[in-house]
Design an enzyme around this catalytic site. Sequence first.
Site, PDB file in Angstrom:
ATOM      1  CD  GLU A  22      -2.893   1.242   2.365  1.00  0.00           C
ATOM      2  OE1 GLU A  22      -3.484   2.126   2.590  1.00  0.00           O
ATOM      3  OE2 GLU A  22      -2.953   0.280   3.326  1.00  0.00           O
ATOM      4  CE  LYS A  42      -6.196  -0.492   1.449  1.00  0.00           C
ATOM      5  NZ  LYS A  42      -6.651  -0.736   2.676  1.00  0.00           N
TER       6      LYS A  42
END
Length: 346
Positions: free
Chosen positions: A179, A221
């Site tokens: 992420e 992500k």
Amino acid sequence: MSTYAQELIATAAAMVAPGKGILAMDESKATCDRRFEKLGIPTTEERRRTYRELILTTPDLAKYISGAILFDETIRQSTQAGIPFVRVMQEAGMIPGIKVDLGAQDLAGCEGEKVTEGLDGLRDRIAEYYQMGARFAKWRAVIAIDTNIPSETCLVANAHALARYAAICQAGGLVPMVEPEVLIDGEHSIDRCYEVTERTLQIVFEQLRLNRVEFDKMILKPSMVISGENCRIQASVEQVAEMTVRCLRNNVPVTVPGIAFLSGGQSNERATAHLNTIHTQFGSQCPWAITFSYARAIQQPALDYWHGDDANIPIAQQLLSHRVKLNGAASIGQYTSEMERESVGV
């Protein structure tokens, strides 16, 4: 090949199954307490446990949620009836995940920039979480945009940490969610966001390659390419979708099985509309599964209604169920704004 190779491939595919997304409910104790304080909810472990039970026992949650990212406190908790949350998820058909980073700290020598910490002891923590039933993990890097930032120093430091984390996860049996969040805070244009997001992804995948992370056993992500929240000119839903997909196509290997967007401070409706438009206008151009991994953009209506009063749990769960249903529809391009007005018993 990793001992866990086939399991990792199967888990990654299940995380981004058609019509399902990943619920982010991994707020740290401090973050959860801040949200409770705003609503006058007592900041106790029991109240946090009750709130997490409210989420995980929402009827039909697994219809639209493939898995949920938990916090260390949460993965160790149980329902009021004594059933471990991990078992609640497994029996419902959802995959338990775990946040393993220890938060962002000031990056020495780089004013206004952060680096995420938590690599020390990570191998042992992953082994414990795997034994507890977790099958994927999450590590968040935060990239701020301002006049002279992000610096290459910040981008490389965060990408290297993400890559080391991802390699350790795969060695320990957990699918890494990678992420790199480019923050929405600021006055920057969508073009500036594109430029920063592209450079971030280039360096992240360079570091992932160097650290021998296997792309078919991870989930990305990312944030969407979007105008800064204080930018005078806000990009349209269509422009966000087009520029986001273009950036991803230019920088993300096709072997990555799935992309699960974070909401990153977008409104509930906007985050859902952006995801839907990515599918309806550009879905055929995407070699990866595209879905959501939202936190506040799913939880907020339920948290606001619950307000710490357990008599409100049934309707709070209906509100949560409504948001995951809408995002499930958006993840296959079947959302419409009219769906926002469906009755949920409030």
